[in-house]
Design a protein around this motif. Structure first.
Motif, PDB file in Angstrom:
ATOM      1  N   GLY A 135       0.790  -1.221   0.000  1.00  0.00           N
ATOM      2  CA  GLY A 135       0.000   0.000   0.000  1.00  0.00           C
ATOM      3  C   GLY A 135       0.816   1.262   0.000  1.00  0.00           C
ATOM      4  N   ASP A 136       2.137   1.167   0.287  1.00  0.00           N
ATOM      5  CA  ASP A 136       2.995   2.351   0.315  1.00  0.00           C
ATOM      6  C   ASP A 136       3.412   2.748  -1.095  1.00  0.00           C
ATOM      7  N   VAL A 137       3.544   4.043  -1.320  1.00  0.00           N
ATOM      8  CA  VAL A 137       4.138   4.562  -2.545  1.00  0.00           C
ATOM      9  C   VAL A 137       5.620   4.804  -2.290  1.00  0.00           C
ATOM     10  N   VAL A 138       6.469   4.321  -3.182  1.00  0.00           N
ATOM     11  CA  VAL A 138       7.918   4.495  -3.024  1.00  0.00           C
ATOM     12  C   VAL A 138       8.231   5.988  -3.219  1.00  0.00           C
ATOM     13  N   PRO A 139       8.804   6.664  -2.220  1.00  0.00           N
ATOM     14  CA  PRO A 139       8.974   8.118  -2.301  1.00  0.00           C
ATOM     15  C   PRO A 139      10.161   8.581  -3.125  1.00  0.00           C
ATOM     16  N   ALA A 140      11.123   7.700  -3.384  1.00  0.00           N
ATOM     17  CA  ALA A 140      12.323   8.093  -4.127  1.00  0.00           C
ATOM     18  C   ALA A 140      12.939   6.844  -4.734  1.00  0.00           C
ATOM     19  N   ARG A 148      10.651  -9.190   1.655  1.00  0.00           N
ATOM     20  CA  ARG A 148       9.851 -10.370   1.928  1.00  0.00           C
ATOM     21  C   ARG A 148       8.605 -10.293   1.039  1.00  0.00           C
ATOM     22  N   GLN A 149       8.564 -11.168   0.017  1.00  0.00           N
ATOM     23  CA  GLN A 149       7.440 -11.245  -0.916  1.00  0.00           C
ATOM     24  C   GLN A 149       7.142  -9.879  -1.554  1.00  0.00           C
ATOM     25  N   LEU A 150       8.171  -9.128  -1.891  1.00  0.00           N
ATOM     26  CA  LEU A 150       7.970  -7.777  -2.402  1.00  0.00           C
ATOM     27  C   LEU A 150       7.463  -7.808  -3.841  1.00  0.00           C
ATOM     28  N   GLN A 151       6.398  -7.083  -4.063  1.00  0.00           N
ATOM     29  CA  GLN A 151       5.828  -6.962  -5.403  1.00  0.00           C
ATOM     30  C   GLN A 151       5.410  -5.511  -5.618  1.00  0.00           C
ATOM     31  N   LEU A 152       5.642  -5.000  -6.840  1.00  0.00           N
ATOM     32  CA  LEU A 152       5.387  -3.593  -7.136  1.00  0.00           C
ATOM     33  C   LEU A 152       4.505  -3.448  -8.366  1.00  0.00           C
ATOM     34  N   ASP A 153       3.635  -2.453  -8.336  1.00  0.00           N
ATOM     35  CA  ASP A 153       2.887  -2.013  -9.518  1.00  0.00           C
ATOM     36  C   ASP A 153       3.655  -0.844 -10.117  1.00  0.00           C
ATOM     37  N   GLU A 154       4.308  -1.086 -11.260  1.00  0.00           N
ATOM     38  CA  GLU A 154       5.127  -0.063 -11.898  1.00  0.00           C
ATOM     39  C   GLU A 154       4.463   0.509 -13.147  1.00  0.00           C
ATOM     40  N   ASP A 165       7.939  -8.612  -9.335  1.00  0.00           N
ATOM     41  CA  ASP A 165       8.591  -8.971  -8.083  1.00  0.00           C
ATOM     42  C   ASP A 165       9.968  -8.325  -8.029  1.00  0.00           C
ATOM     43  N   ARG A 166      10.357  -7.908  -6.845  1.00  0.00           N
ATOM     44  CA  ARG A 166      11.666  -7.310  -6.649  1.00  0.00           C
ATOM     45  C   ARG A 166      12.322  -7.953  -5.430  1.00  0.00           C
ATOM     46  N   GLY A 167      13.628  -8.139  -5.522  1.00  0.00           N
ATOM     47  CA  GLY A 167      14.386  -8.746  -4.437  1.00  0.00           C
ATOM     48  C   GLY A 167      15.600  -7.928  -4.082  1.00  0.00           C
ATOM     49  N   PRO A 168      16.378  -8.367  -3.098  1.00  0.00           N
ATOM     50  CA  PRO A 168      17.576  -7.640  -2.669  1.00  0.00           C
ATOM     51  C   PRO A 168      18.516  -7.354  -3.838  1.00  0.00           C
ATOM     52  N   GLY A 169      19.047  -6.144  -3.850  1.00  0.00           N
ATOM     53  CA  GLY A 169      19.976  -5.731  -4.898  1.00  0.00           C
ATOM     54  C   GLY A 169      19.319  -5.123  -6.107  1.00  0.00           C
ATOM     55  N   GLU A 170      17.980  -5.178  -6.214  1.00  0.00           N
ATOM     56  CA  GLU A 170      17.295  -4.623  -7.378  1.00  0.00           C
ATOM     57  C   GLU A 170      16.864  -3.190  -7.098  1.00  0.00           C
ATOM     58  N   ASP A 171      16.724  -2.417  -8.186  1.00  0.00           N
ATOM     59  CA  ASP A 171      16.393  -0.997  -8.064  1.00  0.00           C
ATOM     60  C   ASP A 171      14.882  -0.795  -8.080  1.00  0.00           C
ATOM     61  N   LEU A 172      14.453   0.283  -7.392  1.00  0.00           N
ATOM     62  CA  LEU A 172      13.060   0.694  -7.373  1.00  0.00           C
ATOM     63  C   LEU A 172      12.959   2.132  -7.885  1.00  0.00           C
ATOM     64  N   ASP A 173      11.872   2.433  -8.587  1.00  0.00           N
ATOM     65  CA  ASP A 173      11.616   3.792  -9.056  1.00  0.00           C
ATOM     66  C   ASP A 173      10.661   4.493  -8.105  1.00  0.00           C
ATOM     67  N   GLY A 174      10.943   5.755  -7.825  1.00  0.00           N
ATOM     68  CA  GLY A 174      10.004   6.545  -7.056  1.00  0.00           C
ATOM     69  C   GLY A 174       8.687   6.679  -7.802  1.00  0.00           C
ATOM     70  N   GLY A 175       7.584   6.700  -7.046  1.00  0.00           N
ATOM     71  CA  GLY A 175       6.267   6.804  -7.660  1.00  0.00           C
ATOM     72  C   GLY A 175       5.595   5.479  -7.899  1.00  0.00           C
ATOM     73  N   THR A 176       6.308   4.358  -7.732  1.00  0.00           N
ATOM     74  CA  THR A 176       5.695   3.038  -7.891  1.00  0.00           C
ATOM     75  C   THR A 176       4.994   2.633  -6.595  1.00  0.00           C
ATOM     76  N   LEU A 177       4.118   1.633  -6.691  1.00  0.00           N
ATOM     77  CA  LEU A 177       3.269   1.242  -5.567  1.00  0.00           C
ATOM     78  C   LEU A 177       3.605  -0.164  -5.105  1.00  0.00           C
ATOM     79  N   VAL A 178       3.789  -0.341  -3.805  1.00  0.00           N
ATOM     80  CA  VAL A 178       4.013  -1.665  -3.224  1.00  0.00           C
ATOM     81  C   VAL A 178       2.653  -2.361  -3.118  1.00  0.00           C
TER      82      VAL A 178
END
Length: 831
Positions: A135-140, A148-154, A165-178
């Motif tokens: 439910g969190d929006v990635v701020p940056a 743990r079971q991380l999944q994003l709506d990009e 799905d995203r795991g350790p070492g992978e990049d995230l974009d700000g504005g995407t939704l968990v």
């Protein structure tokens, strides 16, 4: 800007408050960069440099010198209106960048001084350790440290419809939704350096190009200034050679210049565009930039995003497969009350004949963490959209999620894992009767591997490959009720999930094809998914596959801008359709940007020229027709106005050669000009569309208004007006006063007859239109100019005899009748 990993080491305790404050002062707040500020004076100056505005200012100066107050006021009002409109559109560009700020969450959770605390998203700095949950929006922008079971709506950033799905070492974009799971993230880029910041820079660097109409009118302005100046000089020289005074010929020259310049053209354009925008508003489309309505009429290519534009932007289970049959799911969106499940093919078993179908639906509900909120069309999914699709299809099959879960409470689970690519849950019957039920769902290769080498597994693998080739995201489901806990798995079936096309899209594709417009699919999604959608909506060639270049997949936001620019470089007029943040730069750079109003983002709406309030793309087809109608009416007005002005100049040049010393007085020229370019000219903007417009190819953006057909008709109209006016004048009398009156009547009425001849004539027309009323009114005022004593004194006319009046009417009818025949022939030829 250096990477956060090059700064101080970050441990589980995160940054200290002091260190975070120091970095905030160094890097600045975590916000997209503000748009460059424009001064009001600079914006106004930009608008006043437009060639048509300069032409209007010149005409207004001339009318003011001649004390022609009505024309001066009209011209001044048009200049003010156009300038204000242009300044407002520049403010729109600034809002598109500002809207990016709305995507960033107001607050987030970060490690500070050894504890997780809530901080303002604007205060997040590189090196911060964030704690994110569903439910969190990635701020940056950041890098995953633990997950743990991380999944994003990009989808809003990349256009990828399926959560990733995203795991350790992978990049995230700000504005995407968990959408699922939890993660600790190391912030690497904030503010202008983040993904949102780079998009803001792209939007700011993407100027809105001039519309085809604006380019054509600029070209027309330059031509008119040169031609009118030359012809006016000729008339003045001829008068001086005849021994007439300099002051008198200066007034004549100024009058001719005013008459020959269609100063009401911007008013006609403004009225036509405003009426078009009003029509579009009634069809749930908001026009944010008036010239955009006409631009749609010139569109040669529509480049459309996929997710949320051609498709619903929702994950929907559309195909079900069990060992006993295959089924199609009808209905759209998350409304489980609409649609149902039917067997695929005439020989397939019906749902009632297949006990495996309820089992598959039940298992999809149980091995599931998503929730549905709301009823009917307003239903939304909380959690993984793929899992939400399983709940909806179960509801369509008569198994509501709440009741099913109550009957089979969950007692344990093995969450989805990136390594195993499956999820497992264990349930007991509510009445404790019978063995526990263990359900597993996941990727087909992961779940089918549990079945060993069974025949059903082999059949399922073949079916899964076929569904995947059709563009579906395939989930396999298996279960076991072995009381001994040996986990002897049995296949329940397969579920094909897709982001389906909107119902009206195939009709839109066909309409654009008939109109000669290419439709391109430009998306960040997977090529197989994009090609499957293209086939489903009818974007196919003779071989049933999308033609080369029709589908562009895995396209990043900056690449979408490049696609638009490449098309424009090839001479195409591009309409870009989109709804996400990733579409905003391309929407702004395109000749016209069209944004979804319901499912789209505020960023896309602010960057667009046209916003669809109901997200119905068939409105775009209506807008194209509206744009073509507007251009046809503007071109008809130009033919009418320029031919009339040319005829007035021709009469003044040729008259002395026939012995008529001064065919028209300045006041007479201005009176004709006022009546023909006033309400009559504006009424052209409201003319209806020709029904054949949407069966013709779009006009070239580089094509001049002065086409061969246009020039032929213009020359014919002007010549006929000159000949008939001088013929009636010469034969009316030898008295100059009477000759001028005859020429005045014939030329004025003849121009109105030309307007009647070239007006739009749809195949089915009822009632009297505004143009016809304007023509009648203008004709009456023209005749009154020769009958009312006050006007006679003002204009220098005389009361015409019945014979002269009849000759003037007959002479004026000749250009109208001949031109109507010529226009009809050209229309039949073009069809």
């Amino acid at each position: 800007m250096s990477d956060a990993r090059d700064l101080l080491p970050v441990g589980t305790d995160g940054l200290t408050t002091e260190e975070a404050a120091r970095r905030l002062a160094s890097y600045g707040p975590n916000r997209p960069p503000p748009a460059p500020r424009r001064t009001l004076a600079a914006s106004i100056g930009t608008q006043l440099r437009d060639p048509m505005i300069l032409l209007l200012l010149g005409a207004g100066t001339l009318t003011a010198l001649l004390h022609d107050l009505p024309d001066t006021v009209i011209i001044a009002a048009v200049v003010v209106f156009n300038t204000v409109t242009g300044v407002v559109q520049e403010v729109r560009a600034d809002r598109a960048v500002a809207a990016l700020r709305d995507l960033a969450p107001a607050h987030t959770h970060a490690w500070r001084d050894g504890a997780v605390v809530e901080v303002a998203a604007a205060d997040v700095v590189p090196g911060d350790r964030l704690s994110l949950a569903a439910g969190d929006v990635v701020p940056a922008d950041g890098e995953v440290l633990e997950a743990r079971q991380l999944q994003l709506d990009e989808s809003m950033m990349t256009g990828e419809a399926v959560p990733v799905d995203r795991g350790p070492g992978e990049d995230l974009d700000g504005g995407t939704l968990v959408t699922r799971g939890r993660a600790d993230v190391l912030v690497t880029r904030t503010g202008a350096a983040s993904g949102l910041g780079r998009l803001a820079a792209l939007i700011a660097a993407s100027p809105s190009p001039p519309t085809p109409l604006q380019r054509r009118l600029s070209q027309l302005s330059r031509i008119l200034v040169g031609v009118v100046g030359a012809l006016t000089a000729v008339v003045v020289v001829i008068g001086l050679a005849q021994g007439r005074g300099i002051a008198e010929m200066a007034v004549v020259g100024v009058s001719l210049a005013v008459a020959a310049v269609p100063e009401s053209l911007p008013a006609v354009v403004a009225v036509a565009l405003a009426l078009g925008a009003h029509r579009m508003a009634r069809r749930n489309a908001v026009v944010r930039r008036l010239p955009a309505v006409e631009t749609l009429g010139s569109v040669t290519v529509i480049a459309s995003d996929k997710t949320g534009t051609l498709t619903e932007g929702r994950m929907v289970a559309e195909r079900l497969w069990t060992p006993a049959g295959e089924y199609v799911v009808s209905g759209h969106g998350y409304d489980a009350s609409r649609g149902g499940i039917t067997a695929l093919g005439a020989d397939g078993a019906g749902p009632a004949d297949d006990p495996g179908l309820p089992r598959l639906l039940r298992d999809g509900v149980l091995c599931n963490d998503a929730l549905l909120r709301g009823d009917g069309p307003g239903t939304t999914v909380i959690g993984d959209p793929l899992e939400g699709a399983l709940l909806v299809v179960a509801g369509k099959g008569g198994l509501p999620a709440d009741g099913t879960r109550d009957a089979w409470p969950r007692v344990s689970e093995v969450p989805f894992d990136h390594e195993t690519r499956r999820m497992t849950t264990v349930h007991r019957p509510r009445d404790d009767a019978g063995a526990r039920l263990t359900v597993c769902k996941g990727a087909p290769e992961a779940v089918l591997g549990l079945l060993g080498g069974s025949a059903s597994a082999a059949r399922a693998a073949t079916a899964a490959e076929r569904l995947a080739a059709e563009g579906y995201r395939v989930l396999a489901v298996a279960d076991t009720r072995d009381p001994d806990g040996a986990e002897v798995w049995s296949l329940a079936g397969l579920i094909g999930i897709d982001d389906p096309p909107r119902e009206h899209i195939p009709a839109v594709v066909e309409a654009t094809r008939r109109a000669g417009i290419r439709l391109l699919l430009v998306t960040g999604d997977h090529p197989a998914t994009a090609n499957a959608i293209a086939r489903r909506v009818g974007l196919v060639g003779a071989d049933g596959e999308p033609p080369p270049g029709t589908v562009l997949a895995r396209v990043r936001p900056e690449q979408k801008v490049a696609v638009v620019e490449d098309l424009q470089g090839d001479g195409e007029v591009v309409a870009m359709l989109g709804d996400g943040v990733n579409d905003a730069p391309a929407l702004k750079r395109a000749d016209i940007g069209v944004a979804a109003g319901l499912g789209g983002t505020q960023v896309a709406r602010e960057a667009a020229d046209l916003v669809l309030l109901d997200d119905n793309l068939s409105t775009v087809v209506a807008a194209v027709e509206e744009g073509r109608r507007i251009f046809a009416n503007i071109r008809a007005f130009l033919l009418y106005a320029v031919s009339g002005g040319a005829a007035e100049v021709g009469v003044m040049v040729a008259g002395p050669l026939l012995g008529i010393v001064q065919p028209l007085l300045p006041a007479q020229i201005l009176w004709i000009n006022l009546l023909t370019h006033g309400l009559t000219g504006v009424a052209f903007g409201a003319e209806p569309a020709d029904p054949s417009e949407m069966s013709r190819p779009p006009r070239s953006a580089s094509a001049s208004i002065f086409t061969r057909t246009f020039v032929r008709l213009l020359a014919l109209a002007a010549t006929l007006l000159v000949v008939t006016s001088l013929f009636v004048g010469v034969h009316a009398s030898t008295e100059p006063h009477v000759q001028r009156t005859a020429i005045f009547l014939t030329l004025g009425l003849g121009q109105l007859a030309v307007a009647w001849a070239i007006r739009a004539r749809p195949e089915r027309r009822t009632g009297v239109r505004g143009l016809e009323l304007a023509l009648v009114g203008a004709a009456g005022l023209l005749v009154l100019g020769t009958l009312v004593p006050l006007l006679q004194e003002l204009l220098g006319t005389a009361t015409p005899s019945p014979a002269i009046l009849a000759a003037a009417v007959a002479g004026a009818a000749v250009p109208g009748l001949v031109l109507r025949w010529a226009v009809g022939r050209e229309r039949r030829r073009s069809r």
